[in-house]
Design a protein around this motif. Structure first.
Motif, PDB file in Angstrom:
ATOM      1  N   SER A 154      31.396  53.157 -77.124  1.00  0.00           N
ATOM      2  CA  SER A 154      30.934  52.451 -78.322  1.00  0.00           C
ATOM      3  C   SER A 154      30.503  53.459 -79.388  1.00  0.00           C
ATOM      4  O   SER A 154      30.776  53.272 -80.578  1.00  0.00           O
ATOM      5  N   GLN A 167      26.721  44.069 -78.892  1.00  0.00           N
ATOM      6  CA  GLN A 167      28.061  43.814 -78.364  1.00  0.00           C
ATOM      7  C   GLN A 167      28.085  43.896 -76.839  1.00  0.00           C
ATOM      8  O   GLN A 167      29.003  43.393 -76.202  1.00  0.00           O
ATOM      9  N   LYS A 168      27.078  44.548 -76.261  1.00  0.00           N
ATOM     10  CA  LYS A 168      27.061  44.792 -74.820  1.00  0.00           C
ATOM     11  C   LYS A 168      25.953  44.046 -74.080  1.00  0.00           C
ATOM     12  O   LYS A 168      25.878  44.112 -72.866  1.00  0.00           O
ATOM     13  N   MET A 211      24.275  50.786 -75.798  1.00  0.00           N
ATOM     14  CA  MET A 211      25.362  51.435 -76.524  1.00  0.00           C
ATOM     15  C   MET A 211      26.019  52.425 -75.580  1.00  0.00           C
ATOM     16  O   MET A 211      25.418  53.430 -75.212  1.00  0.00           O
ATOM     17  N   SER A 212      27.245  52.160 -75.201  1.00  0.00           N
ATOM     18  CA  SER A 212      27.946  53.023 -74.265  1.00  0.00           C
ATOM     19  C   SER A 212      28.526  54.246 -74.982  1.00  0.00           C
ATOM     20  O   SER A 212      28.594  54.299 -76.206  1.00  0.00           O
ATOM     21  N   TYR A 255      25.691  47.769 -82.371  1.00  0.00           N
ATOM     22  CA  TYR A 255      26.558  48.133 -81.258  1.00  0.00           C
ATOM     23  C   TYR A 255      25.995  47.644 -79.923  1.00  0.00           C
ATOM     24  O   TYR A 255      26.740  47.217 -79.046  1.00  0.00           O
TER      25      TYR A 255
END
Length: 192
Positions: free
Chosen positions: A5, A111-112, A1-2, A108
């Protein structure tokens, strides 16, 4: 999770908090405006299918209820306890996601991260740790809001330092764990 994000995931809350910091004389109008903006962000993200997790839906329900209670009814009791309700909502949603076995950060993080890692113990364990850090952060915010209710003479800046400090630590921890080496994604079991 960046970092980004996280900002997007919590965009209704970020907008709500930032708007409440504006130097406006009519605080009630500012509060109502901040709730409307946050509710619109929730609605937009839901319509576009950008959010699928417990935080998104819980945030949407919180801001819908706030629209009714603050914007529609100008309920003073609800407004006096809004800090407790907002912090309590985020803490409850975060801990509920962990208890359900679906840490909210999984939505989340997926997604990465490549799909091959989604079921790996390392990936899931990392998300429990990150969600737990957020749960602690939101719980600190809840305790802070409760203390503010008991001691309204407490300077506002102290409360902001506590609340913002807990969130900054959660962001730093999330960023640190998100950059952890690929070994963290192993598919064998993970020791705590």
């Amino acid at each position: 999770m960046s970092f980004w994000s996280m900002i997007l995931a919590f965009s209704p809350w970020v907008a709500f908090k930032l708007l409440l910091q504006l130097p406006v004389q009519n605080e009630l109008l500012l509060l109502k405006g901040a709730i409307v903006v946050a509710a619109l962000i929730c609605a937009y993200r839901a319509i576009k299918g950008l959010d699928k997790g417990i935080i998104a839906w819980g945030s949407g329900l919180f801001f819908l209820l706030s629209l009714i209670m603050v914007v529609g009814l100008t309920n003073i009791w609800y407004m006096k306890h809004l800090g407790l309700f907002s912090s309590g909502t985020l803490a409850a949603l975060t801990w509920a996601s962990i208890v359900q076995g679906k840490p909210f950060t999984l939505v989340y993080a997926k997604q990465k991260v490549a799909m091959q890692y989604w079921d790996s113990p390392g990936f899931i364990h990392k998300n429990y740790k990150i969600s737990g850090a957020w749960g602690v952060s939101f719980s600190i915010g809840l305790i802070d809001a409760f203390v503010r209710q008991l001691y309204p003479e407490m300077p506002g800046y102290m409360s902001e330092i506590i609340d913002d400090g807990a969130m900054i630590l959660a962001i730093l921890y999330t960023t640190h764990l998100s950059k952890a080496p690929k070994e963290m994604m192993r598919t064998d079991s993970v020791d705590a």
